[in-house]
Design a protein around this motif. Structure first.
Motif, PDB file in Angstrom:
ATOM      1  N   LEU A 264      15.505  78.933   6.246  1.00  7.31           N
ATOM      2  CA  LEU A 264      16.707  77.807   6.491  1.00  7.31           C
ATOM      3  C   LEU A 264      16.855  78.336   8.047  1.00  7.31           C
ATOM      4  CD1 LEU A 264      18.227  75.853   6.799  1.00  7.31           C
ATOM      5  CD2 LEU A 264      19.121  76.537   5.198  1.00  7.31           C
ATOM      6  N   THR A 265      17.295  79.644   8.404  1.00 10.59           N
ATOM      7  CA  THR A 265      18.151  79.969   9.583  1.00 10.59           C
ATOM      8  C   THR A 265      17.370  79.800  10.948  1.00 10.59           C
ATOM      9  OG1 THR A 265      19.065  81.284   9.126  1.00 10.59           O
ATOM     10  CG2 THR A 265      19.894  81.429  11.096  1.00 10.59           C
ATOM     11  N   VAL A 266      16.465  80.109  11.082  1.00  6.80           N
ATOM     12  CA  VAL A 266      15.347  80.146  11.976  1.00  6.80           C
ATOM     13  C   VAL A 266      14.758  78.583  12.547  1.00  6.80           C
ATOM     14  CG1 VAL A 266      13.287  80.246  12.861  1.00  6.80           C
ATOM     15  CG2 VAL A 266      13.684  82.315  11.938  1.00  6.80           C
ATOM     16  N   ALA A 267      14.710  77.823  11.112  1.00  6.88           N
ATOM     17  CA  ALA A 267      14.302  76.157  11.340  1.00  6.88           C
ATOM     18  C   ALA A 267      15.706  75.526  11.617  1.00  6.88           C
ATOM     19  CB  ALA A 267      13.785  75.564   9.914  1.00  6.88           C
ATOM     20  N   ALA A 370       7.100  63.893  16.923  1.00 14.00           N
ATOM     21  CA  ALA A 370       6.092  63.172  15.076  1.00 14.00           C
ATOM     22  C   ALA A 370       5.994  64.580  14.743  1.00 14.00           C
ATOM     23  CB  ALA A 370       4.951  62.590  15.353  1.00 14.00           C
ATOM     24  N   PHE A 371       5.517  65.812  15.505  1.00 15.88           N
ATOM     25  CA  PHE A 371       5.491  67.064  14.846  1.00 15.88           C
ATOM     26  C   PHE A 371       6.077  67.511  14.578  1.00 15.88           C
ATOM     27  CE2 PHE A 371       1.072  66.356  17.614  1.00 15.88           C
ATOM     28  CZ  PHE A 371       0.079  65.709  16.675  1.00 15.88           C
ATOM     29  N   LEU A 372       7.783  67.545  14.873  1.00 18.56           N
ATOM     30  CA  LEU A 372       8.393  68.145  14.790  1.00 18.56           C
ATOM     31  C   LEU A 372       9.381  67.983  13.368  1.00 18.56           C
ATOM     32  CD1 LEU A 372       9.610  69.411  18.069  1.00 18.56           C
ATOM     33  CD2 LEU A 372       8.385  70.576  16.264  1.00 18.56           C
ATOM     34  N   THR A 373      10.069  66.368  12.746  1.00 21.46           N
ATOM     35  CA  THR A 373      10.868  65.774  12.359  1.00 21.46           C
ATOM     36  C   THR A 373      10.978  66.318  10.839  1.00 21.46           C
ATOM     37  OG1 THR A 373      11.114  63.834  13.528  1.00 21.46           O
ATOM     38  CG2 THR A 373      12.263  63.523  11.782  1.00 21.46           C
ATOM     39  N   VAL A 374       9.566  66.191  10.907  1.00 20.88           N
ATOM     40  CA  VAL A 374       9.264  66.525   8.968  1.00 20.88           C
ATOM     41  C   VAL A 374       8.835  67.771   8.335  1.00 20.88           C
ATOM     42  CG1 VAL A 374       7.969  65.525   6.530  1.00 20.88           C
ATOM     43  CG2 VAL A 374       8.838  63.739   8.065  1.00 20.88           C
ATOM     44  N   PRO A 375       7.829  68.120   9.333  1.00 24.61           N
ATOM     45  CA  PRO A 375       7.510  69.810   8.997  1.00 24.61           C
ATOM     46  C   PRO A 375       9.189  70.940   9.272  1.00 24.61           C
ATOM     47  CG  PRO A 375       6.436  68.755  10.384  1.00 24.61           C
ATOM     48  CD  PRO A 375       7.040  68.159  10.560  1.00 24.61           C
ATOM     49  N   THR A 377      12.059  69.766   8.670  1.00 21.61           N
ATOM     50  CA  THR A 377      13.021  69.630   7.927  1.00 21.61           C
ATOM     51  C   THR A 377      12.567  70.707   5.922  1.00 21.61           C
ATOM     52  OG1 THR A 377      13.506  67.400   7.581  1.00 21.61           O
ATOM     53  CG2 THR A 377      13.637  68.399   5.133  1.00 21.61           C
ATOM     54  N   MET A 378      10.868  70.461   5.746  1.00 20.50           N
ATOM     55  CA  MET A 378       9.923  71.471   5.035  1.00 20.50           C
ATOM     56  C   MET A 378       9.990  72.513   5.044  1.00 20.50           C
ATOM     57  SD  MET A 378       6.409  69.293   4.894  1.00 20.50           S
ATOM     58  CE  MET A 378       5.613  70.316   3.989  1.00 20.50           C
ATOM     59  N   LEU A 379      10.228  73.272   6.631  1.00 18.28           N
ATOM     60  CA  LEU A 379      10.332  74.738   6.760  1.00 18.28           C
ATOM     61  C   LEU A 379      11.635  75.351   6.289  1.00 18.28           C
ATOM     62  CD1 LEU A 379       9.274  77.138   8.318  1.00 18.28           C
ATOM     63  CD2 LEU A 379       9.468  76.660  10.608  1.00 18.28           C
ATOM     64  N   ALA A 380      12.421  74.547   6.500  1.00 16.36           N
ATOM     65  CA  ALA A 380      13.805  75.026   7.005  1.00 16.36           C
ATOM     66  C   ALA A 380      13.994  74.902   4.936  1.00 16.36           C
ATOM     67  CB  ALA A 380      14.504  73.808   6.664  1.00 16.36           C
ATOM     68  N   ILE A 381      14.031  73.995   4.176  1.00 21.28           N
ATOM     69  CA  ILE A 381      14.109  74.193   3.103  1.00 21.28           C
ATOM     70  C   ILE A 381      13.259  74.938   1.981  1.00 21.28           C
ATOM     71  CG2 ILE A 381      15.288  72.073   2.654  1.00 21.28           C
ATOM     72  CD1 ILE A 381      12.800  70.680   1.662  1.00 21.28           C
ATOM     73  N   SER A 382      11.790  75.656   2.864  1.00 25.06           N
ATOM     74  CA  SER A 382      10.820  75.953   1.932  1.00 25.06           C
ATOM     75  C   SER A 382      10.918  77.295   1.042  1.00 25.06           C
ATOM     76  CB  SER A 382       9.425  76.297   2.902  1.00 25.06           C
ATOM     77  OG  SER A 382       9.655  77.361   3.923  1.00 25.06           O
ATOM     78  N   SER A 383      12.341  77.723   1.338  1.00 25.82           N
ATOM     79  CA  SER A 383      13.090  79.489   0.439  1.00 25.82           C
ATOM     80  C   SER A 383      13.553  78.691  -0.117  1.00 25.82           C
ATOM     81  CB  SER A 383      12.212  80.859   1.736  1.00 25.82           C
ATOM     82  OG  SER A 383      13.459  80.321   2.742  1.00 25.82           O
ATOM     83  N   LEU A 384      14.663  77.952  -0.481  1.00 23.12           N
ATOM     84  CA  LEU A 384      16.174  77.623  -0.902  1.00 23.12           C
ATOM     85  C   LEU A 384      15.489  77.244  -2.840  1.00 23.12           C
ATOM     86  CD1 LEU A 384      17.708  75.256   1.760  1.00 23.12           C
ATOM     87  CD2 LEU A 384      17.545  77.812   1.224  1.00 23.12           C
ATOM     88  N   ALA A 385      16.243  77.551  -3.706  1.00 22.76           N
ATOM     89  CA  ALA A 385      16.098  77.166  -4.679  1.00 22.76           C
ATOM     90  C   ALA A 385      16.356  75.750  -4.776  1.00 22.76           C
ATOM     91  CB  ALA A 385      17.201  78.216  -5.552  1.00 22.76           C
TER      92      ALA A 385
END
Length: 516
Positions: A264-267, A370-375, A377-385
């Motif tokens: 999340l920090t990196v994203a 287009a290539f940054l918006t959703v990916p 967000t996905m990267l940001a939350i990918s390791s969260l509970a």
């Protein structure tokens, strides 16, 4: 809720979100007209953009809290009403600071329109169709900021700049009326906690003070001015206190503990940089097109239209790739590459650069978005509970807005300094010992003298023409430097992806666009 009411509500909240997003960029091509009409400098007029962005930054992380405590229906309809009233006041403003004030209040109302609309659309789709919800809202997110400048250009040139605010009134009234009859409270309600007033106040003071320093520092000669020094100290103290307080209070208004996640920090950092690139490019390009290349507002707006269409296609492609299991890291890297390429090309432009060349460059910017918006967000939350996903997504969205607000202020300051530096360099070549400079001055002097002007006055006018050319060229060079700096910033931060290279390759679609 039957299908007709459900579809009407989807259209309503999507329309409200698009209206809010259009307003983030619709004023960009109207800055010159506002500046002249209100008797303000371009630096002061940029506050119209910055105030809106800062209000969004303040309200986005608070939206979840306000929705819970005020009720989603009340908060959403109230935000639409605030947005509409302030739109009317913005269009009626007779001086720049009145416009900036109501623009800030408009941004406070607008913050809820994006976040709550997103949550409502997700709620209206069953679990197995969450991907459809993502696509619908994603297209809306892109339509707003990309068609904003085009609409702004057409309206400003053919009518007047206040109309870019007045058009929100009928749309807002329809949206508020529709929501009054259709919008309900969420099926799952969160527990109401005590109000974290300390956190809210510290956040508003800290960000407001910092943004004022960034925006006014260059004009006020930085720390040579007392209030800039005071606000700098205030922002440091307030933001430090905010971080400490939010990490220790039981029910924080912004849960900063989620930043324990490295991913999340990196994203969030990459999203901050994305915000800088997204908003500064949409700010610089219209200014260059109108003030230096002589484009009309409509022509300026149309420069962005092909990119807007291709961006929607790029969004669909990136969504398909993510669903197919492609790592968001690869798509994010591609998005950064597009932004680097765009800024590199723009840093090589001249006063002879054609509209076609700029349009092609802007397509790469649009693909980057287009290539940054959703990916991201996905990267940001990918390791969260699961319980931390809403807060993580909200903070990530805040970082994008924050990056845009800070980016515009920083680029204004940087460009102003580079104008002075380039002017000094160019003037050092205009001397009596430079035969080309002497020949150019003599040519202008002869031209004005032949028009019936005395020799001395003709020479003065010739010198004025040369000075205007120096101003124009030094301004262009400063903006070219700005593009180069932004591209360099993207290139420097791209390797941060290596830190999270082992991050999960995909996340459930239902997580993609959850704000609250």
């Amino acid at each position: 809720m039957n299908n007709l009411k459900r579809n009407l509500l989807i259209i309503t909240v999507l329309l409200a979100a698009v209206m809010e997003l259009i307003d983030t960029t619709i004023v960009n091509v109207a800055l010159s007209h506002m500046s002249g009409n209100l008797g303000a400098t371009l630096e002061d007029t940029t506050w119209v953009i910055t105030a809106y962005a800062i209000a969004n930054v303040i309200i986005i992380p608070l939206t979840s809290f306000l929705t819970i405590n005020l009720g989603r229906r009340n908060y959403y309809i109230g935000s639409i009403i605030l947005f509409v009233l302030c739109s009317f006041m913005c269009g009626s403003a007779t001086n720049i600071w009145t416009l900036v004030f109501f623009r800030f209040l408009q941004g406070l109302g607008g913050g809820a329109l994006l976040s709550v609309s997103q949550a409502v659309i997700f709620e209206l789709f069953p679990k197995e169709k969450q991907g459809v919800a993502s696509a619908i809202f994603g297209v809306g997110v892109f339509i707003g900021p990309t068609i904003g400048p085009t609409m702004g250009g057409i309206i400003t040139e053919n009518y007047s700049w206040p109309l870019i605010f007045y058009i929100n009134i009928p749309i807002g009234i329809m949206a508020a009326t529709s929501c009054y009859f259709l919008l309900t409270e969420p099926t799952i309600k969160s527990k109401i906690h005590a109000v974290d007033w300390a956190g809210i106040i510290l956040l508003a003071i800290g960000i407001g003070s910092l943004q004022t320093v960034l925006e006014r520092g260059q004009t006020e000669d930085w720390f040579a001015t007392g209030y800039i020094t005071v606000l700098t100290i205030t922002s440091v103290i307030a933001l430090t206190a905010f971080i400490i307080w939010e990490l220790h209070v039981e029910h924080p208004v912004v849960n900063l503990r989620v930043f324990k996640s490295k991913t999340l920090t990196v994203a969030a950092l990459l999203t901050f940089i994305t915000g800088i690139g997204m908003f500064t490019s949409i700010f610089l390009t219209p200014v260059i097109a109108q003030r230096l290349l002589g484009f009309t507002p409509t022509q300026t707006g149309l420069l962005l239209l092909p990119g807007a269409i291709i961006a929607i296609l790029g969004l669909i492609v990136s969504g398909k790739l993510l669903q197919a299991g492609l790592s968001p890291l690869i798509i994010v890297a591609a998005g950064f590459g597009c932004f680097i390429y765009f800024n590199w090309n723009m840093s090589g432009m001249s006063l002879d650069t054609s509209a076609f060349t700029i349009t092609i460059n802007l397509i790469f910017r649009a693909l980057g978005m287009a290539f940054l918006t959703v990916p991201l967000t996905m990267l940001a939350i990918s390791s969260l509970a699961p319980k931390d996903i809403p807060q993580g997504a909200s903070l990530n969205n805040m970082m994008r807005q924050l990056g845009g607000a800070f980016g515009i202020s920083a680029i204004n300051t940087y460009a102003a300094r580079r104008i002075a530096a380039h002017r000094t360099d160019l003037l050092s070549n205009i001397t009596n010992t430079n035969p080309q400079a002497v020949e150019r001055l003599n040519s202008y002097t002869a031209y004005f003298h032949n028009k019936g002007i005395g020799v001395m006055d003709a020479k003065i006018k010739g010198m004025q023409v040369i000075d205007l050319a120096v101003v124009k060229q030094s301004t262009l060079l400063s903006y070219v430097d700005s593009y180069y700096l932004i591209g360099l910033l993207f290139a420097i931060t791209l390797p941060l992806l290596l830190i999270v290279v082992r991050a999960p390759k995909n996340t459930a679609p239902k997580m993609i666009l959850t704000d609250h």
